[in-house]
Design a protein around this motif. Structure first.
Motif, short mmCIF file in Angstrom:
data_model
loop_
_atom_site.label_atom_id
_atom_site.label_comp_id
_atom_site.label_asym_id
_atom_site.label_seq_id
_atom_site.Cartn_x
_atom_site.Cartn_y
_atom_site.Cartn_z
N ASP A 126 0.83 -1.09 0.13
CA ASP A 126 -0.07 0.08 -0.25
C ASP A 126 1.14 1.45 -0.12
N PRO A 127 0.46 1.95 -0.57
CA PRO A 127 1.28 3.73 -1.11
C PRO A 127 1.97 4.26 1.00
N VAL A 128 0.88 3.62 1.76
CA VAL A 128 1.44 4.07 2.83
C VAL A 128 2.86 3.75 3.46
N ALA A 129 3.47 2.95 3.28
CA ALA A 129 3.51 1.74 3.46
C ALA A 129 4.89 2.43 3.29
N GLN A 153 5.26 5.22 1.62
CA GLN A 153 5.95 6.12 1.92
C GLN A 153 6.92 5.90 2.99
N ARG A 154 6.46 5.45 4.27
CA ARG A 154 7.21 5.65 5.80
C ARG A 154 8.11 4.48 5.08
N ASP A 167 11.00 7.57 3.29
CA ASP A 167 11.08 8.23 4.25
C ASP A 167 12.38 7.93 5.10
N ALA A 170 -5.16 -0.35 -3.80
CA ALA A 170 -3.86 0.27 -3.74
C ALA A 170 -2.05 0.42 -4.48
N GLU A 182 -2.04 3.05 -7.68
CA GLU A 182 -1.20 4.12 -6.86
C GLU A 182 -0.70 3.62 -6.69
N ARG A 234 2.68 6.21 -8.59
CA ARG A 234 2.87 6.86 -8.20
C ARG A 234 4.57 7.14 -9.18
#
Length: 578
Positions: A464-467, A469-470, A473, A527, A530, A534
């Protein structure tokens, strides 16, 4: 059959005229090189002037301007831009009409200038970059481009006729890749297995190839315009199982179980028309060609990715569809020649034709197994090949009596097939995942484990995109490089690279200090879409390098299958260019 061709062609044209789509692309968007015309000039003062001529209705992002290779003190000061609320990046400062910057006279060497812009109408272009020589030259030279970028740029700059010729040639090359191999038994069984005359065989093969190319083009246009994970849609177990069942059904008449016939009423009506025609029907050939297009479509290659990138950037679905059609024709031409011109070298009709039909029957069964590979466990897939080889061994042994002159050939072939099929079954029983080394699983087990457990464990799987980005970062905070591996369970090339690239000790050693992320886009959901959008990735396998600054090194992107040597060479170039 010509009505089917006209219908499919109208579909492509209709897509080109579509009023809207998720990207809201239109055919009148300027190519990125005309929307933002960049020039550089060495001034008498020793300064280097950078200038962007920005077309009306387009804008550049202030925060997307990059000057890699310059010391912080030498970077040009950026003027205040126009406030802009952007759907892609939020509140931004942007520049319109034109932008002039100056690099101080004391700066020397080369600088990689990067920028990104959008159109007011809704199209956001991918990041662009150019190398500028500060040591004297006034010209800017393009930075390296990835294969798909180079093809997309060439499509924007070349005339349509030249692009069609180039992609036809690329199709000729793709015809000899493993991705196109399942098409050969289909077409050969259709033409040779039906006993068609050379002229009739050419017509049947032509119908097959044109239908395949039309479907291939339509699928490419849909994927580029809709932005959907189209390969995932085509890899559903029920769909692949249905296709495999069709090929199993087609194999049975080759073994004499029955004959595929039309209903009596229809057959009687067509009997007069077909009396003078020997071989299969044009409708059947076209249908099999369309099915082959669905088989080849999910195979991601640099030419396909370049064409999709061109369609997504320009919005010109008609040109993109024609280009993909030309590539599909190129893929089909060698197959067409093989089953038509090659057919002339076959001996005169005789008992050997029944043998040939049996061979094509086994080829159809092999095609069915190939189609099921994305949804089967590797050991089960290998076991199916073992079972098929044992049946072939038995069939070959049965032929030793009917062809006494070639008995030794059939005997040796049967022995080889039987031996290899037995090894595959034994290996499959132990969980083997290597078709060419089926017994290696037992050797590795005695040695203390799997072949190379770190090959898969080295990657962190992200869905998923949130993971994502984490993880990005975290890597940026540590100043580490990141390798993004777009992967799917149905992607055959991904599994091949898992064994032949990422299981190699020298590859894992070279990636010791790299944060390895596997982006799993197996599922066709929001997901996965996305994750693909990205970085505007058309599908797996795709490998992306993200630098310690968090930016992708776009010119080093790898699209499609690559071997270990090619991968290491690309990583060396990427690492040394930082």
């Amino acid at each position: 059959m010509h009505r089917l061709f006209i219908l499919l062609f109208m579909l492509i044209c209709g897509l080109a005229q579509a009023g809207s789509n998720p990207f809201e692309t239109k055919a009148d968007f300027l190519p990125v090189g005309k929307a933002f015309v960049f020039t550089s000039q060495r001034l008498e003062s020793g300064e280097t002037q950078l200038f962007w001529q920005i077309a009306d209705g387009y804008y550049l992002y202030q925060q997307r301007l990059k000057f890699d290779g310059l010391a912080e003190a030498d970077k040009p000061s950026l003027p205040v831009g126009e406030a802009h609320s952007d759907e892609f990046f939020g509140e931004q400062q942007v520049y319109r009409q034109g932008l002039e910057l100056r690099i101080p006279a004391g700066a020397s060497g080369q600088v990689k200038v990067g920028w990104q812009g959008c159109a007011d109408a809704g199209l956001c272009y991918p990041p662009q970059s150019l190398m500028v020589d500060l040591g004297g030259g006034a010209a800017a030279t393009p930075a390296g481009e990835a294969a798909d970028q180079a093809l997309a740029s060439g499509l924007q700059q070349r005339a349509l006729g030249w692009s069609l010729l180039v992609f036809f040639g690329l199709g000729l090359l793709l015809a000899f890749t493993p991705c196109s191999l399942p098409m050969l038994p289909i077409l050969a069984g259709l033409v040779v297995g039906s006993g068609a005359s050379p002229r009739r065989g050419f017509v049947l093969a032509g119908s097959y190839v044109v239908s395949m190319a039309l479907v291939y083009a339509a699928m490419g246009v849909l994927a580029a315009m809709l932005g959907a994970n189209l390969p995932a849609l085509l890899q559903q177990p029920w769909l692949l199982g249905s296709f495999a069942a069709v090929f199993v059904l087609l194999s049975l008449p080759m073994f004499g179980f029955f004959e595929l016939q039309l209903p009596v009423a229809v057959r009687d009506r067509l009997e007069g028309v077909g009396r003078t025609r020997r071989g299969g029907s044009l409708i059947g050939a076209g249908a099999l060609g369309a099915l082959s297009g669905l088989l080849v479509g999910p195979c991601m290659t640099a030419p396909l990715a370049g064409a999709l990138l061109y369609i997504a950037q320009s919005g010109n679905a008609l040109h993109g569809g024609l280009i993909l059609f030309a590539m599909g024709i190129g893929i089909g031409v060698p197959l067409l020649l093989l089953v038509t011109v090659g057919n002339r070298f076959l001996p005169k009709p005789g008992t050997w034709m029944n043998l040939l039909k049996g061979i094509f029957g086994f080829l159809f069964l092999g095609t069915a197994i190939l189609m099921l590979r994305p949804v089967l466990d590797e050991s089960l897939w290998i076991g199916l090949w073992g079972a098929l080889l044992l049946v072939m061994a038995y069939a070959g042994w049965q032929q030793t009596a009917g062809f006494s002159r070639s008995a030794h050939v059939f005997g040796a072939s049967s022995l080889l097939f039987g031996l290899w099929g037995s090894l595959l079954l034994v290996g499959a029983a132990g969980g083997s995942d290597d078709l060419w080394k089926p017994l290696q699983v037992y050797t590795a087990t005695r040695a203390g484990g799997g072949a190379d457990p770190t090959a898969h464990e080295a990657f962190t799987t992200v869905k998923d995109p949130v993971a994502l980005q984490r993880e990005l970062d975290s890597a940026r905070a540590q100043g580490k490089w990141v390798l993004l591996d777009y992967y799917a369970d149905w992607c055959v090339s991904c599994k091949i690279m898992e064994k032949q690239v990422f299981a190699k000790a020298q590859v894992l050693e070279a990636l010791t200090d790299v944060h390895l992320l596997r982006l799993d886009v197996t599922a066709d959901n929001a997901a996965s879409r996305e994750l693909l959008s990205r970085y505007k990735v058309p599908g797996p396998p795709s490998l992306l390098w993200i630098g310690p600054d968090g930016e992708e090194r776009r010119s080093q992107r790898i699209t499609g299958e690559v071997d270990a040597a090619g991968f290491l060479q690309r990583w060396t170039i990427t690492r040394d260019a930082r």
